[in-house]
Design an enzyme around this catalytic site. Structure first.
Site, short mmCIF file in Angstrom:
data_model
loop_
_atom_site.label_atom_id
_atom_site.label_comp_id
_atom_site.label_asym_id
_atom_site.label_seq_id
_atom_site.Cartn_x
_atom_site.Cartn_y
_atom_site.Cartn_z
N GLY A 25 0.83 -1.21 0.00
CA GLY A 25 0.00 0.00 0.00
C GLY A 25 0.87 1.26 0.00
N LYS A 26 2.05 1.14 -0.59
CA LYS A 26 2.96 2.31 -0.63
C LYS A 26 2.37 3.46 -1.42
CE LYS A 26 6.29 -0.12 -2.34
NZ LYS A 26 5.66 -1.44 -2.20
N GLY A 27 1.62 3.11 -2.50
CA GLY A 27 1.01 4.16 -3.34
C GLY A 27 0.11 5.05 -2.51
N LYS A 28 -0.75 4.43 -1.73
CA LYS A 28 -1.69 5.20 -0.92
C LYS A 28 -0.93 6.06 0.10
CE LYS A 28 -4.66 5.39 2.89
NZ LYS A 28 -5.85 5.13 3.61
N GLY A 63 3.14 -1.60 -9.12
CA GLY A 63 1.75 -1.20 -9.34
C GLY A 63 1.28 -0.44 -8.12
N LEU A 77 -5.52 -2.89 7.92
CA LEU A 77 -5.91 -3.48 9.21
C LEU A 77 -7.35 -3.98 9.17
CD1 LEU A 77 -4.71 -1.28 12.15
CD2 LEU A 77 -4.60 -3.76 11.98
#
Ligand code: IMP
Length: 435
Positions: free
Chosen positions: A15-18, A40, A331
């Site tokens: 979830g690095k993009g977010k 992605g 989470l």
């Protein structure tokens, strides 16, 4: 000199993009420093969803300079289509800069990626098929073509004269043909050179100038620590260094330029492709994580393997990257499980091992040692309450889970994300950027 790095603690898809997009609100520059279109990064803004592969996540934010550093390998067609996608949403690429030293993924790199993968048979890495490995191999073998080369016809022809015949022999050794004749490839590359000319520059100079001027610079990692070519599960890794050390070589900044490092960590573990995965689940819980978490690749659509959170992996990532805090994502996916487990060490032949082994033979024998905790329900986890009251509104057992991770990792959890949207985030840090 406020700088911040966002690095994946696991096998990518954390979830690095977010998180990068969320933090980019306060950034002046967002810099990618490794990887390519194998990444992605999904970003949700209101009702719009962006699936970025090459463009830094900052591109979605107004006023943020987005930099593709020299450490990347660039698929020209993919970059063109991402820029088109951006234009369609009414945004411009005015704030994009591309390093003249970044290597170019050529059509034969994709061909060779597929051919080499097939040749590995059952021992295949499960690459994304984007030509990443062959392109990085050429970079290191000094047989690459770089973005700056696309701007100089005479030099580009000379380079192709040297490298094309070598690559043609290699492609033929797999019983295949080059997709394009040399002259036609030259024309294609020159066309791309013209298209990207306004963005190509010496990005190291502009990043260092920005740092000197006190601008807020964010370094956006792709993939994750466990896919790092040196410290991941070699050979089931990608072909670049994904750890924080690569910021220096992949963006052209000194080690002193890397200040805070946020480790994006999914509340459970996933990986795509082959390779060791000690906490992998093949049961109903694994399926729950896959379905509820929507664990299907952004780049390839492949289902991701799923398992419990592995703190041996997370501690490996904290140590290697000098992580100063953790951003915990997804989470919410763990809600409604009667119990949640966290792996704290491995049992290998009766020995307790708490650091990540380099040997695949040892990993094959590793059995997870779990700490089990009570679960929580989604009903006790009301988004509106959480938005209003923050951490205190999280279910008691979820807070216990988070406290356990903080203590075990030895670094605080700064950010908690429980949904795709920018607003589905709890930020526990008072002051993020150091002055
Ligand atoms: P490659 O990077 O395409 O060479 O693939 C090597 C390995 O890294 C494969 O197991 C891929 O599935 C994995 N991989 C590469 N990029 C990503 C990513 O962004 N997220 C998750 N896995 C990735």
């Amino acid at each position: 000199m406020p700088t911040l790095a966002v690095i994946g603690s696991q096998w990518g898809d954390e979830g690095k993009g977010k998180i990068t997009d969320y933090l980019a609100e306060d950034a002046d520059l967002v810099v990618r420093f490794q990887g390519g279109a194998n990444a992605g990064h999904t970003i949700k803004v209101g009702n719009e969803v962006f699936a970025l592969h090459l463009l830094p996540s900052g591109i979605i934010r107004d006023g943020v300079l987005s930099v593709i550093g020299n450490g990347l390998v660039i698929d020209l067609e993919e970059l063109r289509s991402e820029l088109e996608m951006l234009h369609k949403t009414g945004r411009t690429a005015e704030m994009l800069r591309i390093s003249d030293r970044a290597n170019v993924v050529l059509p034969y790199h994709r061909t060779l990626d597929g051919a080499e993968e097939r040749a590995r048979g059952a021992k295949g890495v499960g690459t994304t098929g984007r030509g990443i490995g062959p392109c990085y191999a050429d970079k290191v073998a000094r047989a690459g073509i770089r973005m700056g080369d696309l701007l100089d016809e005479v030099y580009l022809w000379e380079r192709l004269d040297t490298v094309y015949p070598q690559k043609e022999r290699l492609v033929q050794s797999f019983g295949m043909k080059m997709e394009q004749e040399k002259a036609s490839l030259l024309r294609t590359l020159l066309e791309y050179g013209n298209l990207f000319r306004p963005y190509i520059t010496d990005t190291s100079v502009l990043i260092n100038d920005a740092i000197r001027d006190g601008k807020r610079v964010m370094f956006e990692g792709a993939q994750g620590t466990m896919l790092d070519i040196d410290y991941g599960t070699y050979p089931y890794v990608t072909s670049s260094n994904c750890t924080a050390g690569a910021i220096c070589t992949g963006a052209g900044v000194p080690p002193s330029a890397v200040q805070d490092v946020i480790g994006v960590t999914k509340a459970y573990t996933t990986r795509v492709g082959a390779g060791p995965f000690v906490t992998e689940l093949h049961d109903a819980v694994g399926l729950h994580l896959q379905n509820v978490g929507g664990e299907f690749g952004t780049t390839t659509g492949r289902p991701r393997r799923c398992g419990w959170l592995d703190m041996v992996v997370v501690r490996h990532a904290v140590r290697l990257n000098g992580m100063t805090s953790i951003a915990m994502t997804k989470l919410d996916v763990l809600s409604d499980l009667p119990a949640v487990k966290v792996c704290v060490a491995y049992d290998i032949d009766g020995q307790i091992v708490d650091t990540y082994p380099g040997s695949l033979a040892m990993l094959a024998k590793a059995k997870p040692i779990y700490e089990e905790m009570e679960g929580w329900t989604s009903a006790s986890c009301k988004a509106s309450d959480i938005m209003r009251k923050g951490y205190a509104a999280l279910p008691k057992n979820m807070r216990k889970y988070l406290d356990f991770i903080t203590t075990n990792a030895g670094v605080p959890i700064d950010i908690i994300s429980f949904g795709k949207g920018r607003d589905e985030t709890i930020d526990l840090r008072k002051r993020r950027w150091r002055i």
